[in-house]
Design an enzyme around this catalytic site. Sequence first.
Site, PDB file in Angstrom:
ATOM      1  N   ALA A  65       3.279  -1.945   4.803  1.00  0.00           N
ATOM      2  CA  ALA A  65       4.439  -2.217   5.661  1.00  0.00           C
ATOM      3  C   ALA A  65       5.613  -1.345   5.252  1.00  0.00           C
ATOM      4  O   ALA A  65       5.761  -0.991   4.082  1.00  0.00           O
ATOM      5  CB  ALA A  65       4.847  -3.690   5.562  1.00  0.00           C
ATOM      6  N   PHE A  67       8.557  -2.335   4.947  1.00  0.00           N
ATOM      7  CA  PHE A  67       9.375  -3.131   4.032  1.00  0.00           C
ATOM      8  C   PHE A  67       8.752  -3.277   2.635  1.00  0.00           C
ATOM      9  O   PHE A  67       9.405  -3.741   1.716  1.00  0.00           O
ATOM     10  CB  PHE A  67       9.630  -4.512   4.655  1.00  0.00           C
ATOM     11  CG  PHE A  67      10.759  -5.259   4.032  1.00  0.00           C
ATOM     12  CD1 PHE A  67      12.072  -4.846   4.225  1.00  0.00           C
ATOM     13  CD2 PHE A  67      10.525  -6.380   3.256  1.00  0.00           C
ATOM     14  CE1 PHE A  67      13.132  -5.545   3.654  1.00  0.00           C
ATOM     15  CE2 PHE A  67      11.579  -7.082   2.684  1.00  0.00           C
ATOM     16  CZ  PHE A  67      12.887  -6.662   2.882  1.00  0.00           C
ATOM     17  N   TYR A  68       7.490  -2.863   2.474  1.00  0.00           N
ATOM     18  CA  TYR A  68       6.866  -2.890   1.143  1.00  0.00           C
ATOM     19  C   TYR A  68       7.255  -1.644   0.342  1.00  0.00           C
ATOM     20  O   TYR A  68       7.038  -1.596  -0.857  1.00  0.00           O
ATOM     21  CB  TYR A  68       5.344  -2.954   1.231  1.00  0.00           C
ATOM     22  CG  TYR A  68       4.759  -4.154   1.912  1.00  0.00           C
ATOM     23  CD1 TYR A  68       5.523  -5.266   2.264  1.00  0.00           C
ATOM     24  CD2 TYR A  68       3.409  -4.182   2.229  1.00  0.00           C
ATOM     25  CE1 TYR A  68       4.957  -6.355   2.899  1.00  0.00           C
ATOM     26  CE2 TYR A  68       2.832  -5.276   2.853  1.00  0.00           C
ATOM     27  CZ  TYR A  68       3.610  -6.356   3.196  1.00  0.00           C
ATOM     28  OH  TYR A  68       3.031  -7.432   3.823  1.00  0.00           O
ATOM     29  N   PHE A  69       7.752  -0.637   1.020  1.00  0.00           N
ATOM     30  CA  PHE A  69       8.168   0.619   0.392  1.00  0.00           C
ATOM     31  C   PHE A  69       7.034   1.269  -0.405  1.00  0.00           C
ATOM     32  O   PHE A  69       7.264   1.846  -1.463  1.00  0.00           O
ATOM     33  CB  PHE A  69       9.401   0.405  -0.513  1.00  0.00           C
ATOM     34  CG  PHE A  69      10.552  -0.222   0.209  1.00  0.00           C
ATOM     35  CD1 PHE A  69      11.327   0.525   1.090  1.00  0.00           C
ATOM     36  CD2 PHE A  69      10.851  -1.565   0.040  1.00  0.00           C
ATOM     37  CE1 PHE A  69      12.390  -0.059   1.781  1.00  0.00           C
ATOM     38  CE2 PHE A  69      11.904  -2.160   0.730  1.00  0.00           C
ATOM     39  CZ  PHE A  69      12.674  -1.410   1.600  1.00  0.00           C
TER      40      PHE A  69
END
Length: 155
Positions: A65, A67-69
């Site tokens: 994701a 947002f998981y970077f």
Amino acid sequence: MAEREKKRQKLTEEQCTGVRDLTFTLADGQRMPAVGLGTFQISDEEVEVAVLSALKLGYSHIDTAEFYFNEGGVGRALVKSGMLNKCFITTKVWPGGAGMGPVKSFDETLAACKQSKAKLGVDVIDLIIMHGPFGGREARIDQFRALVEAQKLGV
């Protein structure tokens, strides 16, 4: 005791083989492996090792994701393993809102899809979804439209 462990190990291998073959058919006709490696809370540096290990074990579905970077690390593992464009890749776009940045517009959502593709280094992302239902009804509709456009563009 050793014989019992061999039987247990063999059973596990047989079960894994069966699980590897389980898939779901998505609305667009794609077949998605039912079991995949989730990469939540794995740093970009550490995810490469995790993905390489999973691919060696026969995983063919990797979930990441924005947002998981860690999309870059997932991409590096796919390249190193020789599995680039041979695995089913799921990623999620962060919609913004929920106290974590501004809500993404259509253009920002489409741009985020393209950035994820570039970080992963794949020809196409098999499944892109919105990471959460934030931002309100109109924003979610615009974001959904951007995902449809990304699919049309082959992102």
